[in-house]
Design an enzyme around this catalytic site. Structure first.
Site, short mmCIF file in Angstrom:
data_model
loop_
_atom_site.label_atom_id
_atom_site.label_comp_id
_atom_site.label_asym_id
_atom_site.label_seq_id
_atom_site.Cartn_x
_atom_site.Cartn_y
_atom_site.Cartn_z
N PRO A 138 0.80 -1.18 0.00
CG PRO A 138 -0.40 -1.44 1.90
CD PRO A 138 0.57 -2.09 1.02
CD GLU A 139 3.51 2.84 -4.19
OE1 GLU A 139 3.70 4.02 -4.54
OE2 GLU A 139 3.79 1.87 -4.90
CG HIS A 151 -0.16 -14.86 7.58
ND1 HIS A 151 0.97 -15.22 8.28
CD2 HIS A 151 -0.22 -15.68 6.51
CE1 HIS A 151 1.57 -16.22 7.65
NE2 HIS A 151 0.87 -16.51 6.57
NE ARG A 172 7.55 -9.71 2.09
CZ ARG A 172 8.14 -9.07 1.09
NH1 ARG A 172 7.42 -8.54 0.14
NH2 ARG A 172 9.43 -8.97 1.06
#
Length: 276
Positions: free
Chosen positions: A2-3, A94, A113
């Site tokens: 996500p930017e 996750h 991650r």
DNA sequence: ACGAGAACCTGTTTGC
DNA sequence: TGCAAACAGGTTCTCG
């Protein structure tokens, strides 16, 4: 990850669902993300009303009515997924944090991650928070001008691509939107940052604002498994001019193919003919 | 002081 | 087909 446009989209979705509601519970299922999530976080935040959900750079700020703030970063693979009150779908592997609202809505913070961040900070200490200190200007703020960018790039011997990824220069751009903005500005990612004169800086700022605004309007880009807070998929990835278009003809000149190079370990896509 | 590269972690895609 | 290497939207830390 996500930017800026993806984070902005998530923030808008969260604001609609969270503002005015009480955080009735926070479950920490796994605390070792980029840093350890404070064990005291649920106790401090639970029971308080969410007054606003905001964005600073790529950080998400969930403001509470007692002056507490949940500070969240999605890292590379983080997602915030809404679950309706009646949703009995089991949690996933996750899902590291689950927030529950007073209406039964749940929001799970899923991050494969584990480069993401969740912290608790008092409003009066927000400015001084280690992670927010030194962040550059918001690119969509009117105060972000060619002159401001030019000053930030002054003297830098690093390639322009790397300089724009530096959150101290401008806050919120990531690998995709830097590639796109450089393309629209007609500037080479390899050009040394310090060679950006006033005219080039103006063009670059205009390109950055334009591409970000268009991406926000599209709800961001959905890559792989990334889904925005509302569950809908952003569609800006269909509008990428160069990113992930290696080998395809340049959409502007058509006479050259989009090239992929690696700069400081990350892929850069550009047109060697149009971008100088 | 600055810039390049490694490191953090897991999953998916690519290439031999 | 199978396995290993390369790659993925970010940021911080170390080293030269």
């Amino acid at each position: 990850m996500p930017e800026l446009p993806e984070v902005e989209t998530v923030v808008r979705g969260l604001a609609r669902r969270m503002a005015g509601h009480r955080l009735s519970g926070i479950e920490l299922r796994r605390g070792d993300l980029r840093w350890r999530i404070p064990k005291s976080l649920p106790k401090k935040a639970e029971g308080h009303l969410v007054t606003a959900v905001e964005r600073r750079a790529k950080y998400i700020l969930i403001r509470l009515d007692d002056g507490g703030i949940l500070l969240l970063h999605l890292g590379m693979s983080g997602r915030l997924v809404l679950m309706e009150p009646e949703d009995k779908t089991p949690l996933e592997r996750h899902d590291h944090v689950v927030m529950t609202l007073d209406d039964g809505t749940r929001i799970r913070f899923n991050d494969v991650r584990r480069f993401g961040v969740l912290d608790y900070v008092r409003a009066e200490a927000l400015e001084g928070h280690k992670l927010l200190q030194g962040l550059g200007p918001e690119p969509l703020d009117p105060g972000f001008t060619g002159a401001v960018l030019e000053a930030a790039l002054e003297g830098k011997r690093t390639p322009l691509k790397a300089a724009l990824l530096d959150q101290r220069v401008v806050a919120g751009l990531g690998n995709i939107y830097v590639c796109e903005a450089l393309f629209y500005a007609g500037l080479s990612p390899k050009r040394l940052a310090r060679t950006v004169n006033p005219e080039r800086a103006e063009r670059l700022v205009a390109a950055i604002k334009d591409v970000l605004q268009r991406a926000v309007a599209a709800g961001g880009s959905s890559i792989r498994d990334y889904v925005q807070a509302t569950g809908e998929l952003g569609y800006f990835q269909h509008q990428w001019a160069v990113y992930d278009h290696e080998g395809e003809p340049c959409p502007r000149c058509g006479g050259s193919n989009i090239k992929r190079i690696v700069q400081s370990g990350r892929s850069t896509f550009y047109c060697p003919k149009c971008q100088r």
